[in-house]
Design a protein around this motif. Structure first.
Motif, PDB file in Angstrom:
ATOM      1  N   SER A  88       0.757   7.511   6.892  1.00 14.88           N
ATOM      2  CA  SER A  88       0.477   6.207   6.287  1.00 14.88           C
ATOM      3  C   SER A  88       0.129   5.219   7.398  1.00 14.88           C
ATOM      4  O   SER A  88       0.672   5.283   8.500  1.00 14.88           O
ATOM      5  CB  SER A  88       1.675   5.730   5.474  1.00 14.88           C
ATOM      6  N   LEU A  89      -0.794   4.316   7.089  1.00 21.48           N
ATOM      7  CA  LEU A  89      -1.380   3.456   8.119  1.00 21.48           C
ATOM      8  C   LEU A  89      -0.708   2.095   8.181  1.00 21.48           C
ATOM      9  O   LEU A  89      -0.628   1.376   7.174  1.00 21.48           O
ATOM     10  CB  LEU A  89      -2.879   3.272   7.839  1.00 21.48           C
ATOM     11  N   SER A  90      -0.229   1.720   9.360  1.00 17.97           N
ATOM     12  CA  SER A  90       0.243   0.349   9.576  1.00 17.97           C
ATOM     13  C   SER A  90      -0.968  -0.580   9.536  1.00 17.97           C
ATOM     14  O   SER A  90      -2.057  -0.232  10.001  1.00 17.97           O
ATOM     15  CB  SER A  90       0.930   0.234  10.935  1.00 17.97           C
ATOM     16  N   SER A  91      -0.761  -1.787   8.983  1.00 21.59           N
ATOM     17  CA  SER A  91      -1.925  -2.665   8.784  1.00 21.59           C
ATOM     18  C   SER A  91      -1.506  -4.118   8.690  1.00 21.59           C
ATOM     19  O   SER A  91      -0.421  -4.438   8.189  1.00 21.59           O
ATOM     20  CB  SER A  91      -2.666  -2.260   7.503  1.00 21.59           C
ATOM     21  N   VAL A  92      -2.384  -4.995   9.165  1.00 22.05           N
ATOM     22  CA  VAL A  92      -2.237  -6.418   8.918  1.00 22.05           C
ATOM     23  C   VAL A  92      -2.612  -6.625   7.454  1.00 22.05           C
ATOM     24  O   VAL A  92      -3.728  -6.309   7.033  1.00 22.05           O
ATOM     25  CB  VAL A  92      -3.145  -7.251   9.830  1.00 22.05           C
ATOM     26  N   ALA A  93      -1.662  -7.152   6.664  1.00 23.98           N
ATOM     27  CA  ALA A  93      -1.807  -7.168   5.211  1.00 23.98           C
ATOM     28  C   ALA A  93      -1.946  -8.585   4.670  1.00 23.98           C
ATOM     29  O   ALA A  93      -0.945  -9.265   4.443  1.00 23.98           O
ATOM     30  CB  ALA A  93      -0.602  -6.480   4.565  1.00 23.98           C
ATOM     31  N   PRO A  94      -3.182  -9.046   4.444  1.00 28.10           N
ATOM     32  CA  PRO A  94      -3.357 -10.332   3.773  1.00 28.10           C
ATOM     33  C   PRO A  94      -2.970 -10.212   2.309  1.00 28.10           C
ATOM     34  O   PRO A  94      -3.137  -9.154   1.698  1.00 28.10           O
ATOM     35  CB  PRO A  94      -4.860 -10.608   3.929  1.00 28.10           C
ATOM     36  N   ASP A  95      -2.459 -11.284   1.739  1.00 26.18           N
ATOM     37  CA  ASP A  95      -2.018 -11.274   0.340  1.00 26.18           C
ATOM     38  C   ASP A  95      -3.244 -11.387  -0.569  1.00 26.18           C
ATOM     39  O   ASP A  95      -3.757 -12.473  -0.818  1.00 26.18           O
ATOM     40  CB  ASP A  95      -1.055 -12.442   0.099  1.00 26.18           C
ATOM     41  N   MET A  96      -3.699 -10.248  -1.073  1.00 23.76           N
ATOM     42  CA  MET A  96      -4.923 -10.216  -1.857  1.00 23.76           C
ATOM     43  C   MET A  96      -4.767 -10.914  -3.208  1.00 23.76           C
ATOM     44  O   MET A  96      -5.685 -11.586  -3.683  1.00 23.76           O
ATOM     45  CB  MET A  96      -5.398  -8.777  -2.044  1.00 23.76           C
ATOM     46  N   SER A  97      -3.605 -10.760  -3.827  1.00 26.64           N
ATOM     47  CA  SER A  97      -3.366 -11.431  -5.107  1.00 26.64           C
ATOM     48  C   SER A  97      -3.424 -12.941  -4.934  1.00 26.64           C
ATOM     49  O   SER A  97      -4.019 -13.655  -5.753  1.00 26.64           O
ATOM     50  CB  SER A  97      -2.003 -11.020  -5.682  1.00 26.64           C
ATOM     51  N   TRP A  98      -2.790 -13.432  -3.870  1.00 25.12           N
ATOM     52  CA  TRP A  98      -2.817 -14.863  -3.587  1.00 25.12           C
ATOM     53  C   TRP A  98      -4.255 -15.329  -3.341  1.00 25.12           C
ATOM     54  O   TRP A  98      -4.678 -16.385  -3.823  1.00 25.12           O
ATOM     55  CB  TRP A  98      -1.963 -15.180  -2.360  1.00 25.12           C
ATOM     56  N   THR A  99      -5.020 -14.539  -2.585  1.00 25.80           N
ATOM     57  CA  THR A  99      -6.403 -14.887  -2.265  1.00 25.80           C
ATOM     58  C   THR A  99      -7.231 -15.076  -3.525  1.00 25.80           C
ATOM     59  O   THR A  99      -7.934 -16.071  -3.691  1.00 25.80           O
ATOM     60  CB  THR A  99      -7.041 -13.794  -1.388  1.00 25.80           C
TER      61      THR A  99
END
Length: 366
Positions: free
Chosen positions: A295-306
């Motif tokens: 599984s990939l570590s990632s910078v996760a922007p809040d897509m629902s909020w966007t």
């Protein structure tokens, strides 16, 4: 066949005509059970709204545009789903265009949205200057991504620099001494690339680590295939450094998750594994990141909020049901997407730096 009227649907559903109107237009105040009953009757009776008449009465088409660089880019495909859901919840439909991540495509999307009389446009831009187009405030636009100059359009930006810096700081905290960057070249036309590359550099400097051009591996497109090719070059460099007795690259930050997932394949083609031979972090936290092996570590922007905030900003410009009660929104509102660093298997060392054994391209430990 006789035309089905709204009153016919109301009678069949056992509700008032006003309730049917509220359901059709996505207004609040209707229970979920009643809404489902009305929707079922709408489907069974074949009712079709007279959109032209509604538009004349309301001054709105009920359609907003969404223009993204490409339908096949996983992040934007997921974003489009979220935007469509948020818009539907407020009684709007979404028409999706693709721009090819080029200014000409972005200009065409704006002009087409105006010609089709959309109520507004959510535009994911690579950094175009809206002032050149003289769009003004008459046509509401919400920008996602980067922009060159402040404009009348609202802007929802990604924490590209801060997120990238945090990714590098995380990798350094895992004990990595040489951290590569896998991404595109730094050019004026590639604003996001420049910001994430800048965050990588600052993260290295903050950690007191070397920041040299030889640690940058270009992936000129944000695709898995470009990431695969770059990952293979990283593998070749690591193996060459090991053979020469030099300190090898121990970690990498990839400009997007798609590039990172491709890099995993490229490293495997070169006989190396993540995280055993290289720690890896991506950016965007697309759905595939959590499902990959590892599984990939990632910078996760809040897509629902966007999605929610972009739709809200656009509808506030329209002065609709979600709009302000008095006055007009200020010009050029600026907001930043909330984000976290989602740590998963790809950046979690399976053994300490001292215990790592070089991996032969055939897969056997040396």
């Amino acid at each position: 066949m006789a035309t089905v009227r709204m009153s016919d649907v109301a009678r069949a559903a056992g509700v008032s005509t006003m309730t049917v109107s509220n359901v059709v237009n996505g207004r609040p105040g209707v229970s979920e059970e009643v809404r489902r009953r009305v929707l079922r009757q709408l489907a069974e009776t074949g009712y079709r709204m007279n959109v032209s008449a509604r538009n004349l009465r309301s001054g709105h088409s009920g359609v907003i545009g969404l223009a993204v660089p490409g339908h096949d880019v996983p992040y934007f495909a997921a974003l489009a789903t979220h935007v469509a859901q948020e818009a539907e919840r407020r009684g709007y439909r979404v028409a999706v265009e693709q721009t090819g991540a080029k200014e000409a495509g972005e200009v065409a999307a704006i002009r087409f949205s105006q010609a089709m009389d959309y109520d507004g446009l959510i535009l994911s831009t690579v950094g175009m200057d809206l002032e050149k187009l003289d769009v003004g405030q008459a046509f509401p636009i919400v920008l996602l991504g980067e922009r060159e100059n402040p404009t009348a359009a609202d802007h929802v930006s990604m924490a590209n620099h801060a997120g990238s810096r945090a990714a590098v700081e995380h990798l350094a905290a895992q004990g990595a001494g040489r951290i590569a960057f896998i991404g595109g070249p730094e050019t004026a036309e590639q604003t996001i690339h420049s910001l994430r590359l800048g965050g990588w550099r600052e993260g290295l400097q903050d950690a007191g680590l070397a920041c040299s051009p030889e640690l940058i591996f270009e992936a000129p497109e944000v695709t898995m295939e470009a990431g695969r090719r770059a990952g293979r070059r990283v593998a070749e460099r690591i193996l060459a450094d090991r053979a020469a007795g030099r300190d090898p690259i121990e970690a990498a930050f990839a400009i997007t998750d798609s590039v990172a997932l491709g890099a995993v394949r490229g490293l495997a083609d070169g006989g190396l594994r993540v995280p055993e031979d290289l720690l890896l972090v991506g950016f965007d936290d697309i759905p595939e990141a959590a499902m990959a092996v590892p599984s990939l570590s990632s910078v996760a922007p809040d897509m629902s909020w966007t999605a929610r905030r972009a739709v809200e900003l656009l509808l506030e410009r329209l002065g609709g049901q979600d709009g302000p009660t008095a006055g007009s929104p200020p010009a050029g509102r600026e907001e930043t997407i909330p984000w976290i660093l989602q740590v998963r298997e790809s950046s979690s060392p399976v053994r300490s730096k001292q215990e790592r054994q070089p991996t032969d391209p055939t897969g056997a430990a040396s």
